[in-house]
Enzyme design. Structure first.
Site, PDB file in Angstrom:
ATOM      1  N   GLU A  44       0.950  -1.235  -0.027  1.00  0.00           N
ATOM      2  CA  GLU A  44      -0.106   0.196   0.023  1.00  0.00           C
ATOM      3  C   GLU A  44       0.880   1.272   0.054  1.00  0.00           C
ATOM      4  O   GLU A  44       1.571   1.494   0.869  1.00  0.00           O
ATOM      5  CB  GLU A  44      -1.001  -0.051   1.380  1.00  0.00           C
ATOM      6  CG  GLU A  44      -1.792   1.334   1.260  1.00  0.00           C
ATOM      7  CD  GLU A  44      -2.582   1.384   2.386  1.00  0.00           C
ATOM      8  OE1 GLU A  44      -3.582   2.268   2.497  1.00  0.00           O
ATOM      9  OE2 GLU A  44      -2.376   0.881   3.549  1.00  0.00           O
ATOM     10  N   ASN A 103       9.967   7.742   0.630  1.00  0.00           N
ATOM     11  CA  ASN A 103       9.200   8.577  -0.311  1.00  0.00           C
ATOM     12  C   ASN A 103       8.845   7.722  -1.648  1.00  0.00           C
ATOM     13  O   ASN A 103       9.820   7.060  -2.201  1.00  0.00           O
ATOM     14  CB  ASN A 103      10.076   9.691  -0.595  1.00  0.00           C
ATOM     15  CG  ASN A 103       9.480  10.809  -1.554  1.00  0.00           C
ATOM     16  OD1 ASN A 103       8.645  10.685  -2.313  1.00  0.00           O
ATOM     17  ND2 ASN A 103      10.017  12.175  -1.196  1.00  0.00           N
ATOM     18  N   ASP A 125      -3.358  11.629  -2.303  1.00  0.00           N
ATOM     19  CA  ASP A 125      -3.432  13.225  -2.589  1.00  0.00           C
ATOM     20  C   ASP A 125      -3.812  13.520  -3.973  1.00  0.00           C
ATOM     21  O   ASP A 125      -3.048  13.098  -4.975  1.00  0.00           O
ATOM     22  CB  ASP A 125      -2.046  13.868  -2.147  1.00  0.00           C
ATOM     23  CG  ASP A 125      -2.127  15.484  -2.184  1.00  0.00           C
ATOM     24  OD1 ASP A 125      -2.857  15.993  -2.552  1.00  0.00           O
ATOM     25  OD2 ASP A 125      -1.444  15.875  -1.351  1.00  0.00           O
ATOM     26  N   THR A 199     -10.425   2.119   4.803  1.00  0.00           N
ATOM     27  CA  THR A 199      -9.620   2.801   5.220  1.00  0.00           C
ATOM     28  C   THR A 199     -10.053   3.946   6.443  1.00  0.00           C
ATOM     29  O   THR A 199     -11.217   3.936   6.513  1.00  0.00           O
ATOM     30  CB  THR A 199      -8.719   3.710   4.254  1.00  0.00           C
ATOM     31  OG1 THR A 199      -9.568   4.770   3.652  1.00  0.00           O
ATOM     32  CG2 THR A 199      -8.247   2.754   3.153  1.00  0.00           C
ATOM     33  N   GLU A 200      -9.170   4.435   7.263  1.00  0.00           N
ATOM     34  CA  GLU A 200     -10.024   5.609   7.914  1.00  0.00           C
ATOM     35  C   GLU A 200     -10.863   6.480   7.132  1.00  0.00           C
ATOM     36  O   GLU A 200     -11.674   7.001   7.784  1.00  0.00           O
ATOM     37  CB  GLU A 200      -8.833   6.318   8.679  1.00  0.00           C
ATOM     38  CG  GLU A 200      -8.355   5.334  10.005  1.00  0.00           C
ATOM     39  CD  GLU A 200      -6.921   4.714   9.529  1.00  0.00           C
ATOM     40  OE1 GLU A 200      -6.173   4.097  10.401  1.00  0.00           O
ATOM     41  OE2 GLU A 200      -6.702   4.850   8.278  1.00  0.00           O
ATOM     42  N   TYR A 201     -10.123   7.130   6.353  1.00  0.00           N
ATOM     43  CA  TYR A 201     -10.916   8.221   5.242  1.00  0.00           C
ATOM     44  C   TYR A 201     -12.217   7.572   4.876  1.00  0.00           C
ATOM     45  O   TYR A 201     -13.387   8.092   4.787  1.00  0.00           O
ATOM     46  CB  TYR A 201      -9.952   8.550   4.168  1.00  0.00           C
ATOM     47  CG  TYR A 201      -8.892   9.649   4.337  1.00  0.00           C
ATOM     48  CD1 TYR A 201      -9.263  10.909   5.101  1.00  0.00           C
ATOM     49  CD2 TYR A 201      -7.502   9.179   4.070  1.00  0.00           C
ATOM     50  CE1 TYR A 201      -8.270  11.909   5.202  1.00  0.00           C
ATOM     51  CE2 TYR A 201      -6.638  10.258   4.583  1.00  0.00           C
ATOM     52  CZ  TYR A 201      -7.088  11.647   5.136  1.00  0.00           C
ATOM     53  OH  TYR A 201      -6.045  12.381   5.319  1.00  0.00           O
ATOM     54  N   GLU A 202     -12.045   6.392   4.408  1.00  0.00           N
ATOM     55  CA  GLU A 202     -13.252   5.827   3.691  1.00  0.00           C
ATOM     56  C   GLU A 202     -14.337   5.626   4.758  1.00  0.00           C
ATOM     57  O   GLU A 202     -15.526   5.977   4.405  1.00  0.00           O
ATOM     58  CB  GLU A 202     -12.947   4.233   3.465  1.00  0.00           C
ATOM     59  CG  GLU A 202     -13.826   3.650   2.344  1.00  0.00           C
ATOM     60  CD  GLU A 202     -13.335   2.475   1.719  1.00  0.00           C
ATOM     61  OE1 GLU A 202     -14.072   1.741   0.844  1.00  0.00           O
ATOM     62  OE2 GLU A 202     -12.188   2.104   1.958  1.00  0.00           O
TER      63      GLU A 202
END
Length: 251
Positions: A44, A103, A125, A199-202
């Protein structure tokens, strides 16, 4: 993103070499040695706080997972989530998970050609300004790198809440003549897809009823063969079903 980490965070990460990797270079081309087996490796890119990668590793113990992010604080939080998730299974340290500080720009220096089976891009992003398009993780310059490090069963699974980024990504994949499947403009429209890990955002977006967009990109030759075979079988079954329906109507 600016994160204020706790004091001693680097010492915390350095004290977890069995889980946290601060330098990918020594492992490039030899990640299976880190895990101690020959299981497939899924990565991921941009794991955030680590809920997705932690839960995936618990759900699929036969697959090795690597969560990548560049912020120490996110690695610390992800390490806590991972240990908590596996602690419920009686494991002190996740046996099939690595958290890598890196990165993504230098992904080709982290993994050797053909070393990975799947790449997850979750809520990356969107870089909405046109002048920043090259920074989007589905830009062709990144996708070319993904293709290089994916193996014969390689796939890319992409999710986002940004329609602008989703449209850009579909065009990017199409311009590279890549095969896409399971395209969804509203992944959880009817009900949450419990077969997928959130995910947390989802989870936040789902609570608001906000559409989640998703697509799977088939890269490797073996994955492509399986995809085409499945499509032929589905078409065959559809024809057989239509024929039976026609016969039934005649009766």
């Amino acid at each position: 993103m600016r994160l204020r980490g706790r004091k001693g965070i680097r010492e915390n990460l350095e004290g977890q070499p069995e889980l946290v990797v601060l330098d990918a270079a020594p492992h490039r081309g030899n990640w299976k040695a880190f895990f101690g087996n020959d299981n497939p490796i899924h990565v991921e890119l941009g794991m955030g706080k680590g809920r997705f990668i932690s839960q995936m590793s618990v759900r699929n113990p036969h697959i090795n997972y690597i969560g990548v992010d560049m912020y120490d604080e996110l690695l610390r939080r992800a390490s806590e989530k991972a240990r908590t998730a596996w602690g419920e299974k009686g494991e002190e340290t996740p046996p099939n998970l690595a958290l890598l500080r890196a990165n993504i720009e230098g992904i080709e220096s982290m993994f050797a050609p053909g070393e990975l089976e799947r790449i997850y891009l979750n809520f990356s992003d969107p870089w909405p300004k046109s002048k920043h398009a090259r920074r989007r993780l589905t830009h062709e310059r990144f996708v070319e790198k993904y293709i290089e490090i994916l193996n014969e069963r390689g796939e890319i699974h992409f999710k986002t809440d940004s329609m602008t980024l989703f449209e850009f990504s579909l065009n990017s994949f199409a311009n590279m003549e890549l095969v896409m499947r399971n395209i969804s403009l509203h992944l959880h429209r009817d009900e949450p897809r419990e077969d997928l890990v959130f995910t947390e955002y989802e989870m936040k977006f789902m609570e608001k009823g906000q559409p989640i967009h998703r697509v799977e990109v088939v890269i490797g030759e073996e994955a492509l063969r399986e995809h085409r075979s499945a499509k032929k079988e589905a078409a065959k079954l559809e024809l057989e079903s239509a024929a039976l329906q026609e016969e039934s109507e005649k009766e």
